[in-house]
Write a protein that holds these residues in place. Structure first.
Motif, PDB file in Angstrom:
ATOM      1  N   ASP A 102       0.801  -1.357  -0.005  1.00 35.24           N
ATOM      2  CA  ASP A 102      -0.004  -0.264  -0.101  1.00 35.24           C
ATOM      3  C   ASP A 102       0.967   1.324   0.047  1.00 35.24           C
ATOM      4  OD1 ASP A 102      -2.378   1.489  -0.079  1.00 35.24           O
ATOM      5  OD2 ASP A 102      -2.934   0.908   2.243  1.00 35.24           O
ATOM      6  N   LEU A 139      -2.933   1.221  -9.436  1.00 30.93           N
ATOM      7  CA  LEU A 139      -3.521  -0.237  -8.808  1.00 30.93           C
ATOM      8  C   LEU A 139      -3.041  -1.495  -9.903  1.00 30.93           C
ATOM      9  CD1 LEU A 139      -7.057   0.715  -7.288  1.00 30.93           C
ATOM     10  CD2 LEU A 139      -4.799   0.589  -6.122  1.00 30.93           C
ATOM     11  N   GLU A 160      -2.643  -7.197  -4.130  1.00 35.79           N
ATOM     12  CA  GLU A 160      -2.919  -5.869  -4.389  1.00 35.79           C
ATOM     13  C   GLU A 160      -1.705  -5.072  -4.316  1.00 35.79           C
ATOM     14  OE1 GLU A 160      -6.037  -3.498  -2.786  1.00 35.79           O
ATOM     15  OE2 GLU A 160      -7.452  -5.208  -2.581  1.00 35.79           O
ATOM     16  N   HIS A 194      -0.808  -0.676  -4.307  1.00 42.33           N
ATOM     17  CA  HIS A 194      -1.218   0.453  -4.411  1.00 42.33           C
ATOM     18  C   HIS A 194       0.097   1.435  -4.604  1.00 42.33           C
ATOM     19  CE1 HIS A 194      -5.185  -0.548  -1.988  1.00 42.33           C
ATOM     20  NE2 HIS A 194      -4.684  -1.259  -2.892  1.00 42.33           N
TER      21      HIS A 194
END
Length: 131
Positions: A39, A108, A124, A126
């Motif tokens: 993230d 993303l 994921e 980011h």
């Protein structure tokens, strides 16, 4: 567009709508128990597991409730038989930030795998570009 690509697109756009609404259950839906997320904020080594992913969202929701947007601008998907990846650009900022930097986009990347006929987000990432 293949059925898999359409299913993945629905999963990701539904996730983004849930993020925008601050709907934690919707954000968690379609994610693998062993998810890894890198993230923007720390920890730099990433977040591992669905429980840690769950715990990461409330501060973002609090920030977003102050008026930030979270809108997918583009989404590209490549799907194989049982693995896929997708990448997207999002408008994710306060209105005054976007006014000052109109091209600012959150990047993303999603890694997905198919389990029991269902696509799950397993990774994921980011990030924002650095000057």
């Amino acid at each position: 567009m293949s059925d898999d690509e359409a299913e993945i697109r629905a999963l990701i756009t539904g996730w983004a709508r849930s993020v925008h609404r601050g709907d934690l259950d919707g954000v968690l839906a379609g994610h693998a128990e062993d998810l890894v997320m890198f993230d923007v904020p720390p920890p730099d080594e990433g977040i591992r597991g669905l429980a840690a992913y769950r715990a990461a969202w409330p501060p973002f929701f609090a920030w977003q409730a102050q008026g930030a947007c979270f809108d997918i601008e583009s989404l590209d998907i490549t799907a194989g038989t049982d693995v896929a990846y997708a990448y997207a650009l999002l408008r994710c900022a306060m209105p005054e930030e976007l006014a000052a930097h109109p091209t600012l986009r959150l990047r993303l990347t999603f890694g997905l795998r198919k389990e029991h006929g269902r696509w799950l987000v397993a990774h994921e990432h980011h990030s924002f570009p650095h000057d």
